[in-house]
Design a protein around this motif. Structure first.
Motif, PDB file in Angstrom:
ATOM      1  N   GLN A 268      59.028  24.373 -13.424  1.00  0.00           N
ATOM      2  CA  GLN A 268      57.928  25.294 -13.122  1.00  0.00           C
ATOM      3  C   GLN A 268      57.896  25.660 -11.640  1.00  0.00           C
ATOM      4  N   GLN A 269      58.184  24.675 -10.823  1.00  0.00           N
ATOM      5  CA  GLN A 269      58.214  24.957  -9.377  1.00  0.00           C
ATOM      6  C   GLN A 269      59.289  25.979  -9.063  1.00  0.00           C
ATOM      7  N   HIS A 271      60.405  28.242 -11.022  1.00  0.00           N
ATOM      8  CA  HIS A 271      59.967  29.543 -11.520  1.00  0.00           C
ATOM      9  C   HIS A 271      59.041  30.215 -10.509  1.00  0.00           C
ATOM     10  N   LEU A 272      58.141  29.410  -9.970  1.00  0.00           N
ATOM     11  CA  LEU A 272      57.187  29.933  -8.990  1.00  0.00           C
ATOM     12  C   LEU A 272      57.902  30.355  -7.691  1.00  0.00           C
ATOM     13  N   VAL A 280      51.092  29.564  -5.661  1.00  0.00           N
ATOM     14  CA  VAL A 280      50.548  29.086  -6.932  1.00  0.00           C
ATOM     15  C   VAL A 280      49.678  30.176  -7.584  1.00  0.00           C
ATOM     16  N   SER A 283      48.987  31.058 -13.984  1.00  0.00           N
ATOM     17  CA  SER A 283      49.793  30.505 -15.072  1.00  0.00           C
ATOM     18  C   SER A 283      50.448  29.192 -14.650  1.00  0.00           C
ATOM     19  N   TYR A 284      50.740  29.053 -13.349  1.00  0.00           N
ATOM     20  CA  TYR A 284      51.280  27.774 -12.871  1.00  0.00           C
ATOM     21  C   TYR A 284      50.203  26.699 -12.987  1.00  0.00           C
ATOM     22  N   ASN A 287      49.680  25.066 -16.364  1.00  0.00           N
ATOM     23  CA  ASN A 287      50.688  24.097 -16.805  1.00  0.00           C
ATOM     24  C   ASN A 287      50.923  22.968 -15.817  1.00  0.00           C
ATOM     25  N   ASP A 288      50.180  22.995 -14.707  1.00  0.00           N
ATOM     26  CA  ASP A 288      50.457  22.012 -13.663  1.00  0.00           C
ATOM     27  C   ASP A 288      50.053  20.606 -14.100  1.00  0.00           C
TER      28      ASP A 288
END
Ligand code: ZN
Ligand code: ZN
Length: 326
Positions: A268-269, A271-272, A280, A283-284, A287-288
């Motif tokens: 995820q990181q 992706h961000l 941030v 959507s992050y 799911n964080d």
């Protein structure tokens, strides 16, 4: 004149030798001294990049070898470095000069080739002083010892490396990059930090982790991917599902729960970082799993987090590679 066609009267410098004859002409051999690690240089005639081979392994190589970077397959004699070429050239020029002088003037009564009334003395061969290797690599298939100066995809002797070897190698290189930064001290470290090199390196590594897993998983999966699923190997859960659908083991059970959860955070990181400059977004936040991210805050990856991500990815790569080995 027949006798004159051999090596008679010709002097060669240390490191060169006359070894027999070819077509009536003496044959010259020039040594290539190995460095302190026992390695000699190779330069690809196509991409111009250097790599090194253990001197003791050179003779046993096939006639045709591979460039470790671009995959050119060519006769090993073509993989000559600039310094090796210069060394050879010095020997050949001196040798040619002596053959010409001997043809013109013959030999002195002492059996010497004369130049300006004095016996001809060849130049010493230039020594070889090339970039030293960083790390010795051992091919898993042929045991060849070699060294590279960048990301590589081929073994000089057996060609294309298996995807899991390339992945393991890239992970080692990522750790080396972090270690290299950690070693910088004082003003140098300060300047690099100010230029954003530390942050950028960790970001680059995180991005590279996902893409090396993608490459490995694609290679292991081996099935065509429909267009709509083209990013399937960039996402952990869909990737695991796809392997399960194809009858492989479940990756989620092959790496332990804690590692899988950390990998999800890393993915995820990444992706961000790729899509939102690390800022941030909602959507992050949804799911964080760490629960520590704040909306609008820019993500920063610490050295410890980055190293953990590399180790977790190593477990994942081993699990992916093991899917095909029963
Ligand atoms: Zn090349
Ligand atoms: Zn090999």
């Amino acid at each position: 004149m027949t006798a004159m066609q051999g090596g008679e009267g010709i002097r060669v410098p240390d490191g060169a030798e006359i070894v027999g004859q070819v077509g009536g002409m003496p044959r010259l051999w020039v040594s290539l001294p190995a460095d302190e690690d026992g390695f000699i240089g190779m330069r690809c005639p196509k991409c111009g990049e250097d790599f090194r081979l253990h001197n003791d392994d050179y003779e046993g190589l096939p006639e045709s070898i591979w460039c470790v970077y671009c995959g050119l397959s060519s006769h090993k004699g073509w993989f000559e470095t600039v310094q090796q070429h210069d060394r050879f050239l010095v020997a050949v020029r001196d040798f040619g000069a002596q053959v010409a002088l001997r043809m013109t003037n013959g030999l002195s009564p002492d059996g010497e080739i004369l130049f300006g009334g004095r016996p001809y003395r060849p130049q010493p061969l230039p020594p070889i002083d090339e970039e030293r290797l960083v790390r010795v690599r051992n091919c898993g298939s042929c045991r060849l010892r070699y060294a590279v100066f960048g990301q590589h995809r081929y073994c000089p002797a057996c060609g294309q490396l298996p995807a899991h070897i390339v992945a393991a190698d890239a992970l080692d290189a990522a750790t080396d990059r972090l270690d290299d930064l950690t070693r910088r001290t004082g003003a140098e470290a300060k300047a690099l930090r100010e230029q954003g090199v530390f942050d950028q390196t960790r970001t680059d590594i995180l991005i590279a982790l996902v893409s090396l897993v993608e490459t490995l998983a694609k290679a292991i999966d081996g099935r065509p991917v429909p267009r709509r699923d083209r990013n399937v190997f960039q996402r952990l859960e869909p990737m695991a599902d796809r392997f399960v659908d194809a009858g492989f083991a479940d990756l989620r059970q092959r790496v332990n729960e804690a590692i899988w959860q950390r990998l999800k955070v890393t993915w995820q990181q990444r992706h961000l970082l790729v899509h939102n400059d690390g800022v941030v977004d909602s959507s992050y936040l949804e799911n964080d799993p760490t629960g520590s991210a704040k909306l609008g805050q820019r993500l920063r990856i610490s050295d410890r987090e980055c190293r953990q991500a590399i180790e977790d990815t190593r477990h994942l790569c081993a699990a992916i590679a093991a899917l095909k080995t029963p």
